[in-house]
Design an enzyme around this catalytic site. Sequence first.
Site, PDB file in Angstrom:
ATOM      1  N   PHE A  43     -16.955   4.901  -6.183  1.00 39.46           N
ATOM      2  CA  PHE A  43     -15.841   4.779  -7.128  1.00 39.46           C
ATOM      3  C   PHE A  43     -14.882   3.732  -6.576  1.00 39.46           C
ATOM      4  CE2 PHE A  43     -11.625   6.198  -8.588  1.00 39.46           C
ATOM      5  CZ  PHE A  43     -11.839   6.599  -9.897  1.00 39.46           C
ATOM      6  N   GLY A  44     -14.839   2.578  -7.216  1.00 39.04           N
ATOM      7  CA  GLY A  44     -14.057   1.477  -6.680  1.00 39.04           C
ATOM      8  C   GLY A  44     -12.756   1.268  -7.425  1.00 39.04           C
ATOM      9  N   LEU A  45     -11.677   1.780  -6.835  1.00 38.27           N
ATOM     10  CA  LEU A  45     -10.345   1.565  -7.416  1.00 38.27           C
ATOM     11  C   LEU A  45      -9.494   0.734  -6.450  1.00 38.27           C
ATOM     12  CD1 LEU A  45      -8.326   2.207  -9.694  1.00 38.27           C
ATOM     13  CD2 LEU A  45      -7.673   4.261  -8.433  1.00 38.27           C
ATOM     14  N   GLU A  57      -8.091  -1.836  -3.749  1.00 36.28           N
ATOM     15  CA  GLU A  57      -8.391  -3.237  -3.409  1.00 36.28           C
ATOM     16  C   GLU A  57      -7.673  -3.585  -2.115  1.00 36.28           C
ATOM     17  OE1 GLU A  57      -7.398  -5.620  -6.838  1.00 36.28           O
ATOM     18  OE2 GLU A  57      -8.940  -4.610  -8.057  1.00 36.28           O
ATOM     19  N   SER A  97      -1.873   2.150  -2.992  1.00 38.83           N
ATOM     20  CA  SER A  97      -1.083   3.187  -3.672  1.00 38.83           C
ATOM     21  C   SER A  97      -0.693   2.776  -5.095  1.00 38.83           C
ATOM     22  CB  SER A  97       0.198   3.475  -2.877  1.00 38.83           C
ATOM     23  OG  SER A  97      -0.125   3.953  -1.591  1.00 38.83           O
ATOM     24  N   ALA A 101     -10.863  14.914  -7.851  1.00 43.34           N
ATOM     25  CA  ALA A 101     -11.262  14.835  -6.438  1.00 43.34           C
ATOM     26  C   ALA A 101     -10.191  15.440  -5.533  1.00 43.34           C
ATOM     27  CB  ALA A 101     -11.534  13.388  -6.058  1.00 43.34           C
ATOM     28  N   LEU A 130      -6.828  23.455  23.539  1.00 44.58           N
ATOM     29  CA  LEU A 130      -8.044  23.113  24.285  1.00 44.58           C
ATOM     30  C   LEU A 130      -7.765  22.222  25.497  1.00 44.58           C
ATOM     31  CD1 LEU A 130      -9.363  24.226  21.617  1.00 44.58           C
ATOM     32  CD2 LEU A 130     -11.209  22.611  22.044  1.00 44.58           C
ATOM     33  N   GLU A 139      -6.902   9.268  -1.796  1.00 48.49           N
ATOM     34  CA  GLU A 139      -6.600  10.104  -2.974  1.00 48.49           C
ATOM     35  C   GLU A 139      -5.095  10.334  -3.120  1.00 48.49           C
ATOM     36  OE1 GLU A 139      -9.004  11.208  -4.934  1.00 48.49           O
ATOM     37  OE2 GLU A 139     -10.761  10.814  -3.703  1.00 48.49           O
TER      38      GLU A 139
END
Length: 390
Positions: free
Chosen positions: A135-137, A139, A144, A248, A344, A369
């Site tokens: 899914f290419g949004l 660039e 944002s 998503a 840890l 997202e």
Amino acid sequence: MTTAVLPLDLLDLDALLTDEEREIRAVVRRLVDDKVRPHVAGWYEHGHAPVRELARDFGAQGLLGMHLTGYGCAGTSAVAYGLACLELEAADSGVRSLVSVQGSLAMFAIWRYGSEEQKQRWLPGMAKGELIGCFGLTEPDHGSDPAGMATRARRDGSDWVLDGGKMWITNAPVADVAVIWARTDDGVRGFAVPTDTPGFTAREITGKLSLRASATGEIVLDGVRLPDEARLPGAEGLRAPLSCLTEARYGIVWGALGAARDCLHTALDYAVHRTQFGKPIAAFQLTQAKLADMALELQKGWLLALHLGRTADRGALRPEMVSAGKLNNVREAIAIARQCRTILGANGVSGEYPVLRHANNLESVLTYEGTSEIHQLVLGQRLTGIAAFG
Ligand SMILES: Cc1cc2nc3c(=O)[nH]c(=O)nc-3n(C[C@H](O)[C@H](O)[C@H](O)COP(=O)(O)OP(=O)(O)OC[C@H]3O[C@@H](n4cnc5c(N)ncnc54)[C@H](O)[C@@H]3O)c2cc1C
């Protein structure tokens, strides 16, 4: 190595699930224990995961596009899909990203906005994991603020010609179909682009210090010529890709809790076995305060996720609700991962334990997202009625 079952469910929240939801969760947990957990630290270390093999394994269990209906998709509830995301991300955020991008971004875009022909062509193979989507949004210069996108689609006779580039695209290096969003004279439109179309290239982005068990790529579109049948006919304007992001993001609301749960399991187990000053470090009040606070945040996040899931299943979920869930649960998950790392000690920075891997992965989850800041602005706009984005 299997998923530990430790008493993290302080509030008996499991009682809020149906038998069917618990059964779906158990299936995904077994699959993850079998196919992912034994290998994932190595994939992360080498910066390479067997994405095609995993997609086939996940497809065979009905996990790809599982909340969609028809075209070979399982048609489960939103809650069941969320529980699956949580179990996947308990192994690794990169593995959950593979499933999210396939199902909620690429498949959803085609399922919701595609023609019947596009759905028949792509969705059954994608549900089986035989075909992979991306899914290419985003660039290089527009993250944002996707409204500023520079990728163009222009008409040439009955064809479209796409020029531009997309950056940080999950699954791009292995994808068979790329859903590409581009500016046209009539506003933003989406295209289902077969990745073997001349002029389409996807280069793997190497050197990531986060989400290393996920394939991320840069896409170049150089005179990519497509027939009009490649355009998603139902997608008009930026609303379309944003609606896919809402799908998503919903999975992330649950998924991030999985990474946090795995960290807390690990830290709890470590704390009861590690001795300093003659007693287990779990016996120190400061350690117990950390564990108690983290378990509480985990349960609060889970309740929030369940509320959003039940709301989605009634068809009443609004985008700003998902923003609230993503903002809170990713922010708390990353705080839990970092706190667990302190428990840890030096082992917290070792790849022998999953904690720093989860923390590093969650840096990407915090950013993609919609960054935390963008979700704060979404909520701010909802509260004040004033948009403060620009
Ligand atoms: C591993 C990974 C996988 C990804 N996968 C995909 C994918 O599959 N498809 C896809 O399309 N994209 C993907 N992305 C891209 C991701 O969605 C973008 O990185 C994200 O939207 C942020 O854009 P940016 O990186 O350009 O940051 P920018 O938009 O440049 O933001 C930089 C900083 O400025 C802040 N900022 C920006 N605008 C404002 C404002 N108005 N007010 C206050 N603060 C602001 C941001 O919150 C952030 O802190 C992925 C990213 C990563 C890291």
